[in-house]
Design a protein around this motif. Structure first.
Motif, PDB file in Angstrom:
ATOM      1  N   THR A 135      29.299 -29.160  14.963  1.00 30.00           N
ATOM      2  CA  THR A 135      30.332 -28.382  14.295  1.00 30.00           C
ATOM      3  C   THR A 135      29.897 -26.923  14.244  1.00 30.00           C
ATOM      4  O   THR A 135      28.707 -26.610  14.251  1.00 30.00           O
ATOM      5  CB  THR A 135      30.564 -28.906  12.872  1.00 30.00           C
ATOM      6  N   MET A 136      30.869 -26.025  14.184  1.00 30.95           N
ATOM      7  CA  MET A 136      30.545 -24.602  14.161  1.00 30.95           C
ATOM      8  C   MET A 136      29.906 -24.192  12.838  1.00 30.95           C
ATOM      9  O   MET A 136      29.197 -23.196  12.770  1.00 30.95           O
ATOM     10  CB  MET A 136      31.812 -23.769  14.404  1.00 30.95           C
ATOM     11  N   ASN A 137      30.161 -24.959  11.780  1.00 27.49           N
ATOM     12  CA  ASN A 137      29.558 -24.668  10.480  1.00 27.49           C
ATOM     13  C   ASN A 137      28.190 -25.325  10.421  1.00 27.49           C
ATOM     14  O   ASN A 137      28.067 -26.535  10.249  1.00 27.49           O
ATOM     15  CB  ASN A 137      30.457 -25.189   9.358  1.00 27.49           C
ATOM     16  N   ARG A 138      27.132 -24.548  10.585  1.00 27.15           N
ATOM     17  CA  ARG A 138      25.797 -25.123  10.618  1.00 27.15           C
ATOM     18  C   ARG A 138      25.391 -25.683   9.257  1.00 27.15           C
ATOM     19  O   ARG A 138      24.488 -26.507   9.169  1.00 27.15           O
ATOM     20  CB  ARG A 138      24.773 -24.079  11.061  1.00 27.15           C
ATOM     21  N   PHE A 139      26.048 -25.232   8.158  1.00 29.66           N
ATOM     22  CA  PHE A 139      25.755 -25.769   6.845  1.00 29.66           C
ATOM     23  C   PHE A 139      26.475 -27.089   6.591  1.00 29.66           C
ATOM     24  O   PHE A 139      26.333 -27.666   5.520  1.00 29.66           O
ATOM     25  CB  PHE A 139      26.141 -24.757   5.764  1.00 29.66           C
ATOM     26  N   GLY A 140      27.245 -27.580   7.546  1.00 31.98           N
ATOM     27  CA  GLY A 140      27.935 -28.844   7.395  1.00 31.98           C
ATOM     28  C   GLY A 140      27.541 -29.873   8.422  1.00 31.98           C
ATOM     29  O   GLY A 140      28.234 -30.872   8.596  1.00 31.98           O
ATOM     30  N   GLN A 141      26.428 -29.684   9.127  1.00 30.64           N
ATOM     31  CA  GLN A 141      26.027 -30.604  10.179  1.00 30.64           C
ATOM     32  C   GLN A 141      25.257 -31.798   9.627  1.00 30.64           C
ATOM     33  O   GLN A 141      25.406 -32.911  10.106  1.00 30.64           O
ATOM     34  CB  GLN A 141      25.187 -29.853  11.217  1.00 30.64           C
ATOM     35  N   LEU A 142      24.405 -31.614   8.640  1.00 30.36           N
ATOM     36  CA  LEU A 142      23.682 -32.699   7.980  1.00 30.36           C
ATOM     37  C   LEU A 142      23.724 -32.404   6.485  1.00 30.36           C
ATOM     38  O   LEU A 142      23.111 -31.447   6.020  1.00 30.36           O
ATOM     39  CB  LEU A 142      22.239 -32.792   8.483  1.00 30.36           C
ATOM     40  N   GLY A 172      10.703 -22.645  16.035  1.00 28.58           N
ATOM     41  CA  GLY A 172      10.500 -23.580  14.940  1.00 28.58           C
ATOM     42  C   GLY A 172      11.426 -23.312  13.769  1.00 28.58           C
ATOM     43  O   GLY A 172      11.928 -22.200  13.580  1.00 28.58           O
ATOM     44  N   TYR A 173      11.653 -24.354  12.960  1.00 25.69           N
ATOM     45  CA  TYR A 173      12.524 -24.230  11.798  1.00 25.69           C
ATOM     46  C   TYR A 173      11.940 -23.248  10.784  1.00 25.69           C
ATOM     47  O   TYR A 173      10.715 -23.141  10.628  1.00 25.69           O
ATOM     48  CB  TYR A 173      12.710 -25.591  11.129  1.00 25.69           C
ATOM     49  N   VAL A 174      12.834 -22.547  10.101  1.00 27.84           N
ATOM     50  CA  VAL A 174      12.465 -21.634   9.033  1.00 27.84           C
ATOM     51  C   VAL A 174      12.825 -22.295   7.708  1.00 27.84           C
ATOM     52  O   VAL A 174      13.919 -22.861   7.561  1.00 27.84           O
ATOM     53  CB  VAL A 174      13.194 -20.286   9.180  1.00 27.84           C
ATOM     54  N   VAL A 175      11.908 -22.237   6.754  1.00 25.83           N
ATOM     55  CA  VAL A 175      12.137 -22.870   5.452  1.00 25.83           C
ATOM     56  C   VAL A 175      13.360 -22.247   4.787  1.00 25.83           C
ATOM     57  O   VAL A 175      13.485 -21.029   4.707  1.00 25.83           O
ATOM     58  CB  VAL A 175      10.899 -22.715   4.557  1.00 25.83           C
ATOM     59  N   GLY A 176      14.261 -23.099   4.321  1.00 29.54           N
ATOM     60  CA  GLY A 176      15.468 -22.639   3.646  1.00 29.54           C
ATOM     61  C   GLY A 176      16.708 -22.637   4.514  1.00 29.54           C
ATOM     62  O   GLY A 176      17.815 -22.497   3.990  1.00 29.54           O
ATOM     63  N   LEU A 177      16.553 -22.804   5.824  1.00 28.79           N
ATOM     64  CA  LEU A 177      17.709 -22.858   6.716  1.00 28.79           C
ATOM     65  C   LEU A 177      18.090 -24.316   6.988  1.00 28.79           C
ATOM     66  O   LEU A 177      17.230 -25.203   6.969  1.00 28.79           O
ATOM     67  CB  LEU A 177      17.416 -22.125   8.031  1.00 28.79           C
ATOM     68  N   PRO A 178      19.366 -24.587   7.261  1.00 25.90           N
ATOM     69  CA  PRO A 178      19.822 -25.983   7.399  1.00 25.90           C
ATOM     70  C   PRO A 178      19.316 -26.636   8.679  1.00 25.90           C
ATOM     71  O   PRO A 178      19.072 -25.967   9.694  1.00 25.90           O
ATOM     72  CB  PRO A 178      21.348 -25.853   7.398  1.00 25.90           C
ATOM     73  N   LEU A 179      19.174 -27.954   8.615  1.00 26.63           N
ATOM     74  CA  LEU A 179      18.808 -28.718   9.798  1.00 26.63           C
ATOM     75  C   LEU A 179      19.995 -28.771  10.755  1.00 26.63           C
ATOM     76  O   LEU A 179      21.133 -29.004  10.337  1.00 26.63           O
ATOM     77  CB  LEU A 179      18.396 -30.135   9.415  1.00 26.63           C
ATOM     78  N   ALA A 180      19.730 -28.542  12.026  1.00 23.12           N
ATOM     79  CA  ALA A 180      20.774 -28.613  13.047  1.00 23.12           C
ATOM     80  C   ALA A 180      20.931 -30.067  13.491  1.00 23.12           C
ATOM     81  O   ALA A 180      19.947 -30.742  13.801  1.00 23.12           O
ATOM     82  CB  ALA A 180      20.417 -27.726  14.238  1.00 23.12           C
ATOM     83  N   ALA A 181      22.161 -30.546  13.497  1.00 20.02           N
ATOM     84  CA  ALA A 181      22.423 -31.943  13.837  1.00 20.02           C
ATOM     85  C   ALA A 181      23.751 -32.031  14.576  1.00 20.02           C
ATOM     86  O   ALA A 181      24.538 -31.081  14.601  1.00 20.02           O
ATOM     87  CB  ALA A 181      22.447 -32.825  12.586  1.00 20.02           C
ATOM     88  N   GLU A 202      34.088 -36.807  -4.054  1.00 21.38           N
ATOM     89  CA  GLU A 202      34.032 -37.218  -2.649  1.00 21.38           C
ATOM     90  C   GLU A 202      34.506 -36.079  -1.751  1.00 21.38           C
ATOM     91  O   GLU A 202      35.550 -35.481  -1.984  1.00 21.38           O
ATOM     92  CB  GLU A 202      34.896 -38.455  -2.429  1.00 21.38           C
ATOM     93  N   GLY A 203      33.714 -35.773  -0.739  1.00 25.54           N
ATOM     94  CA  GLY A 203      34.030 -34.677   0.175  1.00 25.54           C
ATOM     95  C   GLY A 203      33.330 -33.392  -0.164  1.00 25.54           C
ATOM     96  O   GLY A 203      33.324 -32.465   0.650  1.00 25.54           O
ATOM     97  N   ILE A 204      32.728 -33.293  -1.339  1.00 26.26           N
ATOM     98  CA  ILE A 204      31.980 -32.087  -1.723  1.00 26.26           C
ATOM     99  C   ILE A 204      30.526 -32.341  -1.367  1.00 26.26           C
ATOM    100  O   ILE A 204      29.864 -33.200  -1.949  1.00 26.26           O
ATOM    101  CB  ILE A 204      32.146 -31.783  -3.225  1.00 26.26           C
ATOM    102  N   ARG A 205      30.004 -31.597  -0.401  1.00 29.86           N
ATOM    103  CA  ARG A 205      28.685 -31.862   0.153  1.00 29.86           C
ATOM    104  C   ARG A 205      27.774 -30.647  -0.006  1.00 29.86           C
ATOM    105  O   ARG A 205      28.226 -29.521  -0.246  1.00 29.86           O
ATOM    106  CB  ARG A 205      28.786 -32.231   1.639  1.00 29.86           C
ATOM    107  N   ALA A 206      26.485 -30.880   0.138  1.00 28.85           N
ATOM    108  CA  ALA A 206      25.474 -29.825   0.112  1.00 28.85           C
ATOM    109  C   ALA A 206      24.621 -29.966   1.368  1.00 28.85           C
ATOM    110  O   ALA A 206      24.249 -31.087   1.747  1.00 28.85           O
ATOM    111  CB  ALA A 206      24.603 -29.917  -1.140  1.00 28.85           C
TER     112      ALA A 206
END
Length: 548
Positions: free
Chosen positions: A405-412, A383-392, A427-431
């Protein structure tokens, strides 16, 4: 005690601003200090009844029938048994611990194992140590745990409520119904299906999880502490078991050259068997990949020459020091999907010992990497852990797997707010969208007077979505990309204003992630069940004066 409700996680972007909202409700823990321990033969005390008015009907007394068998056998449950086929220190319920191991325990790390504390009466496994015996012995008791609260569950007559709802498995009776509610099924072609006609006895030898890594003369030694902080050299490295430990050695400086575990040859000389048991097979040498030397003032120097260095006793005036002593060892083992060892790398940190008698601390690590793959961090297991990014990820065509993508912080991701507040400047700066976190971001949109509506729509939609908005979201933090049918599709919705005959400019992005608790009530797992991305549009503004 029914199935848990679905809870939303909302992401909103109004006037080019976005928000993610999540509602997580944790069940408050029930204190166990007030629970009384009694013998199993005693009956459960009932709360005193208040006198009822004259003439009122008497409340029915519940019949005391036989209670159902507990779903969780607390006597067989051992939450501190974390190492397979090995004794965990101070784990009194570990079946791998012999009487000799128990004799050196200092305490029981988990003294009480019980089920749900909301029951009025339940079984509890109590572990303790008898230090008066010689040697100390382990004591196990199975008792009835009594809850004195009047708000407790007396009997569990609805067994399905003890677990969350399991997904419906297709069969010949419900296949047509599930086919209508599903997006469809994917079947492999006959050319992709291979049938094995060989028996298990003819299967090739391979390493299995937890099996010791064999060498030409014995096994790959991985020193680790056992019952104390002292290093035990006879501990084998287990296949696919990543470890990182620290232990100490009490050494005499005069004898540093005679202690094999202080020299790098002790760790670089073994040759690992590619597959277990077959010594005629090719042997995999341990390749030294890097050597760092730490001086007495803690400065590090990287050696370019990987030639073996032996520990040496050196006299500097009246002071004796031992150089090239191994302080850290890091193994990296590359394996194939067939269970064979392909490569073995070694990184060392050497140092200097200057005291006559010293307790030297050493660090040991071993990591396993599958060949031709790159490890991707997980967002939970399962199950997902609070604070970790959603895998997409994306599914480029029907029948293919999910591409991530290999960067899990850039998938969603969502738009990231900056001080400039200019949409096109950021534009292009994401969270990244983090599980369980409410997020909100936005910016101001300045449209030149000469910009057409159609061009503005494309620019703004690209700004809201970012580069490559995913099509699917993983239901669990450890979902595999090949299990496409388990992934949750992202549903896109466009909501326009009521004005007709006008160009609609998207000014908001709403991402709603719904999740639920899945599995046992004692250890529920967070599972994503629905993802919706909605565009909110407004009429294209008309500039009467000015350039924007």
């Amino acid at each position: 005690m029914g199935p848990q409700g679905v809870q939303p996680l909302l992401l909103l972007l109004l006037d080019c601003w976005a928000s993610v909202s999540a509602q997580t409700r944790a069940t408050p823990p029930v204190p166990t200090e007030s629970l009384n321990s009694t013998e199993a033969a005693r009956t459960t005390p009932r709360p005193a009844l208040s006198p009822r008015p004259f003439g009122t009907p008497k409340a029915p007394v519940p019949t005391s029938g036989p209670r159902p068998t507990p779903v969780t056998d607390v006597a067989a449950l051992c939450v501190c048994d974390l190492t397979p086929a090995q004794c965990d220190v101070n784990c009194c319920c570990d079946p791998d611990c012999s009487s000799t191991d128990v004799s050196v325990f200092s305490a029981c790390s988990v003294p009480v194992v019980m089920g749900d504390s909301q029951f009025c009466s339940q079984k509890a496994a109590i572990y303790s140590l008898n230090f008066t015996a010689n040697p100390p012995q382990r004591i196990f008791r199975l008792v009835d745990q009594i809850n004195p609260s009047i708000f407790c569950v007396h009997i569990t007559n609805y067994k399905p409520a003890l677990s969350f709802i399991n997904p419906e498995v297709p069969d010949e009776n419900n296949f047509d119904k599930l086919m209508k509610t599903s997006d469809g099924f994917s079947f492999s072609s006959e050319s992709e299906i291979s049938f094995s006609t060989q028996s298990d006895t003819l299967a090739p030898a391979k390493y299995k999880y937890g099996a010791p890594l064999q060498t030409s003369d014995s096994f790959l030694r991985f020193p680790s502490p056992l019952t104390s902080s002292l290093c035990t050299d006879n501990n084998p490295a287990a296949f696919l078991v990543n470890q990182a430990v620290k232990c100490t050695r009490r050494i005499n400086l005069e004898q540093c050259e005679e202690i094999e575990a202080l020299g790098m040859a002790y760790y670089s000389s073994p040759k690992i068997l590619r597959v277990p048991g077959l010594r005629t097979e090719a042997e995999i040498p341990v390749t030294v990949q890097s050597i760092l030397v730490q001086s007495l003032n803690k400065t590090l120097t990287r050696l370019e020459d990987m030639v073996g260095l032996n520990q040496t006793l050196v006299e500097a005036g009246d002071v004796k020091i031992c150089t090239n002593v191994v302080l850290e060892v890091k193994y990296s083992i590359t394996y194939t999907d067939a269970g064979e060892v392909a490569q073995a790398g070694l990184a060392l940190l050497l140092g200097t010992v200057s005291r006559a008698v010293v307790a030297l601390e050493q660090k040991f690590e071993i990591h396993f990497i599958q060949q031709n793959t790159k490890p991707v961090p997980l967002s939970g297991n399962p199950g997902y852990v609070v604070g970790l990014p959603l895998a997409a990820g994306f599914r480029p065509q029907k029948g293919s797997g999910i591409i991530q993508t290999m960067n899990r912080f850039g998938q969603l991701t969502i738009l990231r707010s900056l001080a400039e507040q200019d949409c096109f400047a950021v534009e292009g700066i994401r969270a990244p969208v983090l599980f369980g976190y409410d997020m909100q971001s936005g910016c101001k949109l300045r449209l030149p007077k000469a910009m057409t509506c159609q061009f503005a729509v494309r620019r703004v939609k690209s700004l809201l979505q970012g580069q490559g908005f995913p099509d699917y979201v993983a239901p669990f933090g450890n979902s595999q990309a090949r299990d496409v049918l388990d992934w949750v599709p992202v549903h896109f919705i466009t909501q326009a204003s009521h004005m007709k005959d006008s160009c609609q400019l998207p000014v908001a992005l709403v991402i709603e992630v719904k999740w639920t608790k899945y599995g046992s009530l004692l250890n529920p797992q967070a599972k994503v069940v629905n993802v919706t991305a909605s565009f909110l549009s407004s009429s294209f503004p008309e500039t009467n004066s000015g350039s924007e």
